[in-house]
Structures are given as C-alpha cells and as structure tokens.
Design an enzyme around this catalytic site. Structure first.
Site, PDB file in Angstrom:
ATOM      1  N   SER A 259      23.114  15.228  38.572  1.00  0.00           N
ATOM      2  CA  SER A 259      23.058  14.035  37.737  1.00  0.00           C
ATOM      3  C   SER A 259      21.823  14.061  36.859  1.00  0.00           C
ATOM      4  CB  SER A 259      23.071  12.774  38.594  1.00  0.00           C
ATOM      5  OG  SER A 259      21.746  12.449  38.952  1.00  0.00           O
ATOM      6  N   LYS A 260      21.871  13.241  35.841  1.00  0.00           N
ATOM      7  CA  LYS A 260      20.824  13.192  34.826  1.00  0.00           C
ATOM      8  C   LYS A 260      19.447  12.926  35.426  1.00  0.00           C
ATOM      9  CE  LYS A 260      21.208  11.612  30.123  1.00  0.00           C
ATOM     10  NZ  LYS A 260      22.335  11.217  29.339  1.00  0.00           N
TER      11      LYS A 260
END
Ligand code: GLU
Length: 492
Positions: A259-260
């Site tokens: 994820s970011k």
C-alpha cells in the site's frame, strides 16, 4: 481456439504495480500462445471515475511496453477503439447488459429488489450483532409479478439481484489454486443492475468476457471470492465459463498488503523516479512467477518465450524495492550513454542545474558527466544528487568526515603544491591529474588517502565518490582552480 485474454482496469486512479503485473501476465500468455490481448475499461461505478485515469493508464502501459492488440487506445490525443468486439468501454455497452438481464429475469434467475438503504443497513447490523456474515436476507426474492409491477409503476427505485439457489456447491478449476469450491450459503444475492440502471462489475464482467470470447480470466486474488457468482451466472446464461487464473497478492517486505503508506506503489511513481521500463517489467514478472532455472534478468521478449501459467505461485509475492533497484542498476549499467543522458536531462533542468538550451549546447559534456555515475545510481533521478558538484561555483565540506580531512596538518602544503601544478598545466585531463598525483607522491612524500581524500573533498565537498581523475577532467581546469583557490583562501 486461440487464446484471448483481457486486462480490465477501472479508471479510478493511477495504475498500481499489481495492475501492471496483471496486465503483463495477460500480455505474456497471449504472446506465448499466439493469442490476442484485449484492454477493456470497466467504468460501471461512475461515482469512482477519475478524469484522465484512462489516459494515464494507457501511458503507463505504453511506457512499460505491455501493448494490447485490441481495445481502447489513444490516437492523437483522442480515446479511440481498435478491434471487432467493441465497444471496449463498459458505459458504452448498456444496451447489451439490458438484453441479458431481461433473459435472467424471464428465466427467474434474477429478481427486482426494492429494499431501501436503511433497511439493508439494519439487516446488516442485526446480522453482525448475531455473529453472522452480513448478506442480503432475500426479502424481495419472492415478490409476485404483480407486486413488482405495482412498485415499478409507483416509481419505487430498485436494483436487480441474482437469485442464487440455497445451499448449492459452486466449484471451478483455478489454474493457480486448483479446485476451488464455495457454498451459496456464503455468497450474497449479488446486485447485477444498480438503481442508476448501470450494471455492477459482476454482471458486466461476465457478459463482456463472454461476448469478447475471452478464454482466460487472469486477475488478482482479491476477485477469487467473486468468482462463484460469475461461474453461476455463466451456468444460468448457458455459457461456457473461461479458465480462471487468480494471481497471488503482492505484499510489502513487512508482509502487509502493498500500500501507498509504505512507499511507492503506482507505476507513475517509478516512471517519475527514472526507473527503466524494462527493469520494472523484469522485476514485476518475478513477483508471483518463477522460471525453471535461477535466471533473474529477462528481456520482455525472453519473458514472452518462457512465461507459463503453471509456474505462477499460489503464495503471495513480496515487493522488495532493493531487489528492484538492483535490477534497475543492472539495466542502467547496460544502457547506452546517450539514452541515459536523455533520461537524466529533465532531472538536471528540474534541479535548475541547466536550462534546456544549455542541455543542447553542452550535450557532449553532459554525456561524459552522466557516464561517471552510470555504475553508481539505482534510478535516474539519483543523478541529480551526484552531479551537484559540477554546477556549483564553490563547494564546502559536506559532513564531519570531510571537515576532519581538511584539518590535517599537511593540507596547506598539499593544496599549495597541487595548486601550483595545476597552474603549470595548460590542459587538465585525467592523465594530467594522474601525473600530478605521482609527482606529489615523489616530491612531497604525500600518498594514498592522505593525498586523494583531501583533494576529493576540495573538489567535491564529499569524502567518497566516483573516480576522482574522471570527475576532475569533466569538471575542467577553470572550475578546479577556483575551488582550490577558494579552499586556500577560506577553509584552511
Ligand atoms: N475492473 C476490475 C479491476 O479494476 C477487473 C477485475 C477483473 O479482471 O475481472 O480490478
């Protein structure tokens, strides 16, 4: 029958590394089998549509060299379509979905549902409190034809749901996971048509994969639990289901879903940082697939040749940016210097080291400069951190180690003789510098790190770095002299 695969992104934002891998595996299977690779846009959720997302996605795919044979393309700045199974954008296929939903309503495999959001929320809450998995309770499943007509005539909003049989096993063979079965007790009566008249993903994907004659559905593992609904739809529509291939998740090195929050995840981030497309594709191919031997460096052509579904892994793959950097630096080392210089220039302009005109005028010089760091950088934007020394008038020691080096007792004498020798040399290239170093060793007895380190600090401000004679040659006599003079006058 020839293989037909598709990549079916939703235009909801930038392209995730996982999507590039899905696209790549589809592409590779099509190439390997001499089939067709289709790109379809799944935009049935209009609320999540992001302006420019389709164009961004096509740009990323083109950059990566994962090129489709059929589907949506950008030609002269316009979105167009290529292929005979279009339209390839779901929002342009609404009439087709209407036709097939009618068939399902007629056969009793779908039903109208008039439940309000409030009622659905309440049902869900109650189920949760009772420790049950939330799912639609079938309230509208047995409405009579008359009741439905009456509600429709009164303009009540409705959705259309799939009518799943109770307690039935639905199974399919997944190319990666083998036999997968679900019981309908675990599956919801999926909404097929929403109240805005648009199909849901689940309905559109089945209709489109069928009409586009897709033979293999290759997609991320997150869709695995949706597949029984799709399989059941194929069954009631009387169509043969394609082969399903669910790709393992991609995790961070801390084993959480990529994820970011933990770093870059969008293809665009890697483009911006100056990764080479062939390196990213090479690396991505290896997250979830492995060759028969230990080979790690693959061109896309080699991947086309070697890829096979039976070597796709069941277990999650880890995205390790260090490994990616290693592969990328390998490709940088192999790259033609002109290509690297062209890639480096935008970063140098952005850092205000040069203007566009200067980049043209000084192109040959820039090439020499970039070549010095070809072995040192992991991705192209790193170049700007190495070459700052060529654009500054003066440099200062950059850290304590560098400062300490200049404090040694022999420094004034060293700088004095070095300065004089530079003045005496008309040309200062790497051979001159090597000659000067030898002379100082002989005449003044200063050698090894005591000689090279202070000069490196004087020239670059740093105590470590690339080949010093080369740096000096590219820096040029004038700049070199002014740095030594500045040092003599101000720092020692
Ligand atoms: N539109 C879906 C997505 O964006 C595609 C899923 C599928 O390939 O069936 O992930």
């Amino acid at each position: 029958m020839s293989v037909r695969v598709r990549f079916a992104p939703s235009p909801t934002g930038s392209v995730h590394i996982g999507s590039l891998r899905t696209a790549l595996y589809n592409y590779l299977l099509a190439k390997k089998q001499g089939g067709q690779y289709v790109l379809r846009i799944e935009d049935t959720d209009q609320t999540r549509f992001v302006e420019g997302a389709i164009e961004g996605m096509l740009r990323a795919m083109e950059w990566a060299g994962v090129i489709h044979d059929e589907g949506v393309v950008v030609t002269e700045g316009q979105l167009k379509e290529e292929g005979e199974y279009g339209p390839y954008v779901q929002s342009q296929r609404l009439d087709l979905y209407k036709e097939y939903i009618k068939n399902l309503l007629d056969s009793g495999d779908a039903y109208h549902c008039f439940c309000s959001k409030e009622r659905l929320d309440e049902v869900r809450e109650n189920q949760k409190t009772a420790g049950q998995t939330p799912k639609y309770d079938g309230f509208c499943k047995s409405l009579t034809k008359e009741a439905v007509e009456k509600k429709m005539a009164a303009g009540e909003p409705y959705v259309i749901r799939l009518k799943l049989p109770e307690n039935k096993e639905i199974g399919f063979d997944d190319a990666v996971r083998g036999k997968v079965t679900f019981n309908t007790a675990e599956v919801d009566d999926q909404v097929l048509i929403k109240s805005d008249g648009f199909p849901t993903y689940h309905f559109a994907v089945v209709v489109d994969d069928y009409l586009m004659k897709i033979t293999h559905v290759i997609r991320g593992e997150e869709w695995l639990t949706s597949t029984p609904k799709h399989v059941y739809l194929y069954e009631v529509l009387g169509w043969e289901a394609p082969k399903f291939v669910h790709l393992p998740n991609i995790l961070n090195t801390d084993k959480k879903k990529l994820s970011k929050r933990q770093g870059d995840v969008a293809v665009e981030d890697f483009m911006k940082k100056g990764y080479l497309p062939e390196a990213l594709v090479n690396y991505i191919a290896l997250i979830g697939w492995s060759p028969e031997d230990n080979q790690e460096i693959f061109s896309i052509k080699e991947l086309e040749d070697k890829f096979s579904l039976d070597r796709v892994s069941k277990s999650s793959g880890v995205f390790d940016v260090n490994k990616l950097n290693w592969i990328n630096s390998h490709y940088i080392k192999e790259s033609d210097i002109k290509r690297l210089t062209d890639l480096a220039i935008p970063y140098l302009i952005e850092a205000n080291y040069i203007t566009e005109e200067e980049a043209e005028e000084k192109y040959n010089w820039l090439q020499e400069m970039v070549a010095i760091f070809q072995e040192k950088i992991s991705y192209m934007s790193e170049i700007k951190d190495h070459v700052d020394i060529f654009f500054k008038d003066q440099v200062e020691p950059q850290d304590q180690e560098a400062q300490g080096i200049l404090k040694e007792e022999h420094i004034p004498q060293l700088m004095e003789v070095f300065h004089q020798k530079l003045i005496d040399s008309e040309v200062v290239d790497k051979d001159t510098i090597k000659r000067i170093f030898k002379e100082i060793q002989k005449e003044n007895g200063i050698k090894g790190p005591k000689l090279f380190k202070p000069i490196r600090v004087a020239v670059t401000g740093k105590s470590h770095g690339a080949d010093l004679p080369l740096i000096i040659e590219v820096l040029g006599r004038q700049k070199l002299l002014s740095r030594i003079e500045y040092l003599k006058g101000n720092l020692i």
